[in-house]
Write a protein that holds these residues in place. Structure first.
Motif, PDB file in Angstrom:
ATOM      1  N   LYS A  35      -2.333  -6.435  -9.913  1.00  8.10           N
ATOM      2  CA  LYS A  35      -3.417  -5.462 -10.055  1.00  8.10           C
ATOM      3  C   LYS A  35      -3.156  -4.310  -9.103  1.00  8.10           C
ATOM      4  CE  LYS A  35      -6.801  -7.526  -6.863  1.00  8.10           C
ATOM      5  NZ  LYS A  35      -8.191  -8.034  -6.751  1.00  8.10           N
ATOM      6  N   ARG A  36      -3.579  -3.111  -9.517  1.00  7.54           N
ATOM      7  CA  ARG A  36      -3.326  -1.889  -8.756  1.00  7.54           C
ATOM      8  C   ARG A  36      -4.644  -1.131  -8.638  1.00  7.54           C
ATOM      9  NH1 ARG A  36       0.371  -1.804 -13.300  1.00  7.54           N
ATOM     10  NH2 ARG A  36       2.347  -2.857 -12.725  1.00  7.54           N
ATOM     11  N   ILE A  37      -5.093  -0.903  -7.405  1.00  9.76           N
ATOM     12  CA  ILE A  37      -6.406  -0.316  -7.174  1.00  9.76           C
ATOM     13  C   ILE A  37      -6.250   0.980  -6.362  1.00  9.76           C
ATOM     14  CG2 ILE A  37      -8.732  -0.716  -6.260  1.00  9.76           C
ATOM     15  CD1 ILE A  37      -7.962  -2.685  -8.400  1.00  9.76           C
ATOM     16  N   PRO A  38      -6.825   2.102  -6.818  1.00  8.13           N
ATOM     17  CA  PRO A  38      -6.757   3.345  -6.030  1.00  8.13           C
ATOM     18  C   PRO A  38      -7.606   3.231  -4.767  1.00  8.13           C
ATOM     19  CG  PRO A  38      -8.182   3.632  -7.940  1.00  8.13           C
ATOM     20  CD  PRO A  38      -7.545   2.286  -8.090  1.00  8.13           C
ATOM     21  N   VAL A  39      -7.194   3.925  -3.710  1.00 10.93           N
ATOM     22  CA  VAL A  39      -7.928   3.937  -2.444  1.00 10.93           C
ATOM     23  C   VAL A  39      -8.505   5.344  -2.253  1.00 10.93           C
ATOM     24  CG1 VAL A  39      -7.775   3.691   0.054  1.00 10.93           C
ATOM     25  CG2 VAL A  39      -6.483   2.143  -1.451  1.00 10.93           C
ATOM     26  N   TYR A  40      -9.807   5.422  -1.952  1.00 10.25           N
ATOM     27  CA  TYR A  40     -10.481   6.715  -1.795  1.00 10.25           C
ATOM     28  C   TYR A  40     -10.865   6.953  -0.332  1.00 10.25           C
ATOM     29  CZ  TYR A  40     -11.018   7.045  -6.885  1.00 10.25           C
ATOM     30  OH  TYR A  40     -10.778   7.146  -8.235  1.00 10.25           O
ATOM     31  N   ARG A  41     -10.842   8.207   0.051  1.00  4.62           N
ATOM     32  CA  ARG A  41     -11.391   8.626   1.340  1.00  4.62           C
ATOM     33  C   ARG A  41     -12.095   9.960   1.121  1.00  4.62           C
ATOM     34  NH1 ARG A  41      -7.306   9.338   6.110  1.00  4.62           N
ATOM     35  NH2 ARG A  41      -7.326   7.038   6.032  1.00  4.62           N
ATOM     36  N   ASN A  42     -13.371   9.988   1.484  1.00  7.41           N
ATOM     37  CA  ASN A  42     -14.195  11.191   1.304  1.00  7.41           C
ATOM     38  C   ASN A  42     -14.165  11.663  -0.154  1.00  7.41           C
ATOM     39  OD1 ASN A  42     -14.801  11.213   4.073  1.00  7.41           O
ATOM     40  ND2 ASN A  42     -12.927  12.408   4.510  1.00  7.41           N
ATOM     41  N   GLY A  43     -14.147  10.711  -1.086  1.00  8.34           N
ATOM     42  CA  GLY A  43     -14.222  11.045  -2.501  1.00  8.34           C
ATOM     43  C   GLY A  43     -12.910  11.403  -3.145  1.00  8.34           C
ATOM     44  N   GLU A  96      -5.680  -0.535 -12.508  1.00  8.01           N
ATOM     45  CA  GLU A  96      -5.071  -1.390 -13.523  1.00  8.01           C
ATOM     46  C   GLU A  96      -5.210  -2.849 -13.090  1.00  8.01           C
ATOM     47  OE1 GLU A  96      -1.657   1.897 -14.849  1.00  8.01           O
ATOM     48  OE2 GLU A  96      -1.066  -0.021 -13.972  1.00  8.01           O
ATOM     49  N   TYR A  97      -5.873  -3.633 -13.922  1.00  8.80           N
ATOM     50  CA  TYR A  97      -6.144  -5.024 -13.576  1.00  8.80           C
ATOM     51  C   TYR A  97      -5.329  -5.966 -14.461  1.00  8.80           C
ATOM     52  CZ  TYR A  97     -10.236  -3.052 -11.225  1.00  8.80           C
ATOM     53  OH  TYR A  97     -11.067  -2.312 -10.417  1.00  8.80           O
ATOM     54  N   VAL A 118      -1.000   5.155 -10.350  1.00  7.66           N
ATOM     55  CA  VAL A 118      -2.390   4.838  -9.973  1.00  7.66           C
ATOM     56  C   VAL A 118      -2.804   5.694  -8.777  1.00  7.66           C
ATOM     57  CG1 VAL A 118      -3.911   3.022  -9.092  1.00  7.66           C
ATOM     58  CG2 VAL A 118      -2.289   2.495 -10.920  1.00  7.66           C
ATOM     59  N   ALA A 119      -1.891   5.893  -7.812  1.00  7.78           N
ATOM     60  CA  ALA A 119      -2.208   6.714  -6.634  1.00  7.78           C
ATOM     61  C   ALA A 119      -2.440   8.168  -7.020  1.00  7.78           C
ATOM     62  CB  ALA A 119      -1.074   6.610  -5.610  1.00  7.78           C
ATOM     63  N   TYR A 154       0.856  -1.189   0.000  1.00  8.72           N
ATOM     64  CA  TYR A 154       0.000   0.000   0.000  1.00  8.72           C
ATOM     65  C   TYR A 154       0.892   1.240   0.000  1.00  8.72           C
ATOM     66  CZ  TYR A 154      -2.995   3.786   1.611  1.00  8.72           C
ATOM     67  OH  TYR A 154      -3.646   4.993   1.720  1.00  8.72           O
ATOM     68  N   VAL A 155       0.576   2.184  -0.922  1.00  5.15           N
ATOM     69  CA  VAL A 155       1.322   3.441  -0.992  1.00  5.15           C
ATOM     70  C   VAL A 155       0.356   4.600  -0.792  1.00  5.15           C
ATOM     71  CG1 VAL A 155       3.040   2.466  -2.552  1.00  5.15           C
ATOM     72  CG2 VAL A 155       1.063   3.675  -3.501  1.00  5.15           C
ATOM     73  N   ASP A 156       0.888   5.722  -0.283  1.00  9.05           N
ATOM     74  CA  ASP A 156       0.042   6.909  -0.147  1.00  9.05           C
ATOM     75  C   ASP A 156      -0.002   7.646  -1.487  1.00  9.05           C
ATOM     76  OD1 ASP A 156       2.418   8.320  -0.388  1.00  9.05           O
ATOM     77  OD2 ASP A 156       2.588   8.740   1.757  1.00  9.05           O
ATOM     78  N   LYS A 157      -0.650   8.808  -1.488  1.00  4.40           N
ATOM     79  CA  LYS A 157      -0.841   9.519  -2.755  1.00  4.40           C
ATOM     80  C   LYS A 157       0.478  10.009  -3.356  1.00  4.40           C
ATOM     81  CE  LYS A 157      -1.797  13.925  -0.440  1.00  4.40           C
ATOM     82  NZ  LYS A 157      -2.769  15.018  -0.290  1.00  4.40           N
TER      83      LYS A 157
END
Length: 456
Positions: free
Chosen positions: A90-98, A75-76, A68-69, A26-29
């Motif tokens: 696979k690389r999935i973005p993580v959202y918080r409050n949109g 990306e799948y 991706v961040a 897991y990476v931050d923005k």
């Protein structure tokens, strides 16, 4: 170091990350690694604590996690080379409050060879499954259609017309008749001419399965239902035939406790496997057959009246062969041609005398016995013979007793001559000149023999 504050929740998270078998990061923005499983660290050949807090590009080759961040575009199933190995990730973005706050990445396959091997295993399993399904379909298809039924007698013509009408229905059908009359054949023909013809046709011999196993055979069982139960359970014949037809042969032999369960199925169209409380809807047409007198069994308390009514919505009574004499000759030729081809036996036909004897025989075993008699007679023919004659038939057809005194030699020779002339006339369709030529005698001699044996 990670920016995530160390508390009890972080402690438990570290325990999970230490023991997780998946390679996850897991990476931050900004692309800084905040979490990394020990499995992924081992795969990367890096120290996990060293990697956490560093930019993702410093730790993982050819990564796009930071992109991706930043973009929020997932990306799948992407191919990525890591440490010289092609992996699938696979690389999935993580959202918080949109808003995107980071991204999580996971290695799905650490080596494309693993993916290829898995694909080959799945392909092989799919191929085997298709083979089993095709074999099941082949072995559970009706082998007889209405065209397969040999019947020139008016009784059988009416039976075939009745069966064709009943094939349009989904109602239960009861087929009655003596043993060997073809109840199984007419049941298959009904299925083959119905809207269910592409679905399975399963025959269950109610007398051939031990009473204690009959319920599991019909309705199946769940895992752990009893000692020795197959892991995962087993589906019953009704579920295996879903969408098709089930023939319950020798229904008169069904134990009383199973009659109750069958009645419930016919009423509710659901099954309940042994050891399960789940009611499973099943769509099958039930055809029952028996050579027993069910009404007498009802009077004796051996068969349930309510089950009889459920089964006897439609009914066909198969006539014994002795009541359809017109079908004996066609059936003889039908079976003789099949058996002769199978056994490589030369065969051109029956003599008139042989057919006359066969038509006069009562056939207590019906069509099944006729087939047996024809097969035995064909196998009794000598090399060079291709006409099935009287002497090839069994003693019971000829009415010969074991203690019968043999005829004298002269009479035997005369009988053979008479049979040969009859056979030649049959083959040559009554043309006497051709018949004489076939037998290798002069026409004058042939006529003399015909007068002698009163064949003119």
């Amino acid at each position: 170091m990670s920016d995530i504050p160390y508390n009890q929740e972080r402690f438990f998270l570290d325990v999970v990350l230490d023991n997780a078998e998946d390679a996850i990061v897991y990476v931050d923005k900004d692309g800084i690694i905040q979490l990394l499983t020990q499995t992924y660290a081992d795969f990367l050949r890096v120290d996990r604590q060293w990697a956490i807090g560093r930019h993702i590009t410093e730790v993982i080759d050819n990564t796009r996690m930071h992109i991706v961040a930043r973009t929020g575009v997932p990306e799948y199933n992407a191919v990525q080379e890591i440490n010289g190995q092609n992996t699938v990730v696979k690389r999935i973005p993580v959202y918080r409050n949109g808003a995107v706050v980071g991204a999580i990445g996971r290695v799905i396959f650490r080596n494309l060879d693993d993916l290829t091997e898995l694909y080959e295993q799945i392909s092989s399993m799919t191929h085997q499954l298709n083979l089993y399904k095709e074999e099941f379909d082949r072995s559970h298809r009706a082998r007889f259609s209405m065209d397969s039924i040999i019947g020139e007698d008016p009784i059988m013509k009416e039976i075939k017309e009745q069966a064709l009408r009943f094939a349009r229905s989904n109602s239960t059908l009861l087929i009655l008749g003596e043993s060997g009359t073809g109840k199984d054949v007419i049941a298959q023909a009904v299925h083959a001419n119905s809207a269910r013809s592409e679905a399975p046709f399963l025959k269950i011999n109610c007398a051939g399965i031990p009473a204690e196993l009959l319920e599991s055979e019909l309705f199946g069982y769940s895992e752990g239902a009893f000692t020795g139960a197959v892991k995962g359970g087993k589906i019953g014949k009704f579920m295996a035939a879903d969408g098709g037809t089930v023939l319950l042969d020798e229904i008169g032999e069904l134990p009383m406790n199973m009659q109750v369960k069958l009645l419930r199925f016919l009423q509710e169209k659901v099954i309940e496997p042994i050891g399960s409380t789940e009611s499973i809807p099943v769509d099958v047409r039930v055809i029952a057959a028996t050579n027993r007198n069910l009404e007498e069994m009802i009077a004796e308390g051996l068969f349930r009246l309510d089950l009889f009514y459920r089964l006897n919505v439609l009914s066909i009574v198969m006539p014994p062969l002795r009541k359809r004499v017109a079908d004996i000759a066609p059936l003889c030729y039908h079976f003789a041609e099949i058996i002769a081809e199978r056994e490589k036996i030369p065969f051109r036909g029956f003599s008139l005398e042989a057919l006359t004897l066969l038509k006069a025989y009562p056939f207590p075993g019906n069509v099944r016995e006729l087939e047996n008699i024809v097969e035995r007679a064909l196998n009794d023919m000598r090399p060079g013979e291709d006409i099935l004659r009287k002497e090839h038939l069994s003693g019971k057809v000829l009415g010969i007793r074991a203690d019968r005194v043999p005829e004298n030699l002269e009479l035997i020779v005369e009988t053979a001559e008479k049979n040969a002339i009859s056979d030649a006339l049959l083959i040559c369709r009554g043309n006497k000149s051709r018949a004489a030529q076939l037998l290798g005698v002069s026409r004058t001699s042939f006529y003399d023999k015909m007068r002698k044996y009163e064949l003119i």
